[in-house]
Scaffold this active site. Structure first.
Site, mmCIF file in Angstrom:
data_model
loop_
_atom_site.group_PDB
_atom_site.id
_atom_site.type_symbol
_atom_site.label_atom_id
_atom_site.label_comp_id
_atom_site.label_asym_id
_atom_site.label_seq_id
_atom_site.Cartn_x
_atom_site.Cartn_y
_atom_site.Cartn_z
ATOM 1 N N GLU A 93 0.820 -1.207 0.000
ATOM 2 C CA GLU A 93 0.000 0.000 0.000
ATOM 3 C C GLU A 93 0.847 1.246 0.000
ATOM 4 O OE1 GLU A 93 -3.197 -1.944 3.062
ATOM 5 O OE2 GLU A 93 -2.475 0.068 3.358
ATOM 6 N N CYS A 106 3.136 8.311 1.769
ATOM 7 C CA CYS A 106 3.411 7.378 2.858
ATOM 8 C C CYS A 106 3.697 6.026 2.219
ATOM 9 C CB CYS A 106 2.179 7.296 3.762
ATOM 10 S SG CYS A 106 2.325 6.031 5.029
ATOM 11 N N CYS A 120 -2.900 -2.749 14.904
ATOM 12 C CA CYS A 120 -2.466 -2.399 13.546
ATOM 13 C C CYS A 120 -2.839 -3.481 12.537
ATOM 14 C CB CYS A 120 -0.954 -2.183 13.551
ATOM 15 S SG CYS A 120 -0.303 -1.721 11.941
ATOM 16 N N CYS A 334 -2.595 2.347 7.917
ATOM 17 C CA CYS A 334 -1.696 1.207 7.819
ATOM 18 C C CYS A 334 -2.311 -0.154 7.565
ATOM 19 C CB CYS A 334 -1.003 1.051 9.163
ATOM 20 S SG CYS A 334 0.464 1.921 9.221
HETATM 21 N N1 SAH Z 1 6.359 0.068 12.002
HETATM 22 C C1 SAH Z 1 6.409 1.481 12.104
HETATM 23 C C2 SAH Z 1 5.738 2.233 10.977
HETATM 24 C C3 SAH Z 1 4.395 1.747 10.490
HETATM 25 S S1 SAH Z 1 2.969 2.140 11.389
HETATM 26 C C4 SAH Z 1 5.880 1.939 13.444
HETATM 27 O O1 SAH Z 1 5.400 1.128 14.195
HETATM 28 O O2 SAH Z 1 6.019 3.110 13.753
HETATM 29 C C5 SAH Z 1 2.738 3.874 11.334
HETATM 30 C C6 SAH Z 1 2.036 4.422 12.553
HETATM 31 O O3 SAH Z 1 0.620 4.123 12.548
HETATM 32 C C7 SAH Z 1 2.571 3.835 13.845
HETATM 33 O O4 SAH Z 1 2.661 4.836 14.808
HETATM 34 C C8 SAH Z 1 1.490 2.848 14.206
HETATM 35 O O5 SAH Z 1 1.564 2.511 15.550
HETATM 36 C C9 SAH Z 1 0.252 3.601 13.797
HETATM 37 N N2 SAH Z 1 -0.952 2.765 13.679
HETATM 38 C C10 SAH Z 1 -1.062 1.501 13.287
HETATM 39 N N3 SAH Z 1 -2.326 1.074 13.320
HETATM 40 C C11 SAH Z 1 -3.063 2.109 13.743
HETATM 41 C C12 SAH Z 1 -4.445 2.313 14.001
HETATM 42 N N4 SAH Z 1 -5.355 1.336 13.840
HETATM 43 N N5 SAH Z 1 -4.827 3.535 14.434
HETATM 44 C C13 SAH Z 1 -3.935 4.537 14.615
HETATM 45 N N6 SAH Z 1 -2.624 4.402 14.393
HETATM 46 C C14 SAH Z 1 -2.182 3.205 13.973
#
Ligand code: SAH
Length: 345
Positions: A93, A106, A120, A334
């Site tokens: 994505e 992104c 996530c 994500c």
């Molecule tokens: N692996 C990395 C980058 C990918 S996730 C990391 O963990 O930072 C990018 C951001 O989106 C991260 O802060 C993650 O925790 C957040 N994220 C993932 N799922 C989410 C959700 N359902 N709601 C809000 N933020 C989320």
């Protein structure tokens, strides 16, 4: 013999490979410009090269491309979400957002993710493989071409853990910032990590000038370990020590991401605990109302809890922003689209 992934090569490496094929030096500049500046998808598009030369190139090299499988455009804010197909049956994505300062993309850094954060969607379906530097670049070229725009900002916040794919990500950064390539300023790039502590030290020592975002999401080990398995490997104390090292070494402020989950991590006592931990640190807190993911039961905090949380942090001298939710009508968070694809196929 397997072909060389040409768009993962630096200028010097490309020059070396071409001279091994007895091609003159000036060809490097031509080929490099087609690949990195113009973002072509095939050797046939390199029209200032002879047919024979293009054949030599395609015998020895391959250009990794993304094919647009699905494109969704938000009716609310114009955010565009792509689901790209890489090799047969592999999907990643990529999201393009239009801000006042320009277009931001992104990108994903891995196919799937090993980290298993419970909120996530990227964790769904597990980890398949790392993305190559050329595939990360191709995510950008494909969107630029499709939308006829120039991307100015990049966030490494899509599917995957960038610091778990360290060497490829660093090479991607080198290529995407190259003057003869897309020439995107490193100051316009943010990398988000769930907290791979040794790699934060390594990144700090490289002094690259990018923005580091750290997914914190909880003020203590107990709560953090409940949703983020990575915390069992490196505790909050170890993570924040690495973050302090990063700020000292680079003089760059860290952005802590904190997804506000109703009844889980959004209480006033959580805010106080967080404030105590981060007080005096060169940082900024980005609160994200958690996005509902069909596969889990987490809900967004309500406005009242958000406000109380922010008040406590601000009273303690911390800077806080609430992330603007873009593309909420198109599964733009994500891994949501990829997870849907995996489930429906
Ligand atoms: N692996 C990395 C980058 C990918 S996730 C990391 O963990 O930072 C990018 C951001 O989106 C991260 O802060 C993650 O925790 C957040 N994220 C993932 N799922 C989410 C959700 N359902 N709601 C809000 N933020 C989320």
């Amino acid at each position: 013999m397997s072909k060389t992934d040409i768009r993962s090569l630096t200028y010097e490496e490309l020059s070396e490979k071409l001279s091994e094929l007895n091609l003159p030096k000036f060809r490097t500049a031509q080929v490099y410009s087609w690949l990195y500046e113009k973002g072509v998808t095939s050797f046939d598009e390199m029209t200032n090269l002879s047919k024979d030369l293009r054949a030599v190139l395609s015998d020895n090299f391959e250009i990794k491309n993304c094919r647009i499988d699905l494109k969704q455009v938000s009716k609310i804010d114009g955010t565009v979400k792509y689901l790209y197909e890489l090799d047969e049956g592999e999907f990643v994505e990529c999201v393009v957002m239009n801000y006042k300062y320009g277009y931001s993309v992104c990108i994903s850094t891995q196919l799937g993710c090993k980290m298993g954060c419970k909120f996530c969607a990227s964790a769904i379906g597990g980890f398949k493989r790392h993305l190559t530097p050329s595939e990360m670049l191709s995510e950008i070229y494909t969107a630029q071409k499709d939308l006829n725009i120039k991307i100015s900002h990049i966030v490494l916040m899509g599917t995957g853990e960038p610091l778990d794919n360290f060497d490829n990500v660093l090479r991607f950064l080198e290529l995407v910032t190259a003057e003869k390539g897309l020439n995107i300023s490193i100051r316009h790039i943010s990398l988000s990590t769930c907290g791979i502590v040794p790699k934060i030290y390594e990144l700090a020592d490289r002094q690259l000038g990018l923005t580091l975002s750290v997914s914190l999401h909880a003020p203590n080990n107990e709560l953090r370990s409940n949703t983020m398995p990575v915390n069992d490997k490196w505790s909050i104390e170890e993570l924040l020590k690495a973050c302090r090292y990063y700020t000292e070494k680079t003089s760059r402020r860290i952005s802590f991401e904190y997804a506000m989950i109703k009844g889980v991590n959004d209480s006033e006592s959580c805010a106080k605990e967080l404030a105590k931990r981060l007080k005096g640190m060169l940082c900024h807190i980005n609160l994200i109302p958690v996005n509902n993911v069909r596969e889990n039961a987490y809900l967004k905090s309500d406005n009242k809890s958000m406000k109380a949380f922010i008040d406590i942090l601000e009273k303690n001298g911390l800077t806080v922003t609430v992330r603007r939710t873009l593309g909420s009508d198109i599964d733009a968070s994500c891994g949501q689209l990829r997870a849907k694809k995996i489930k429906t196929d």
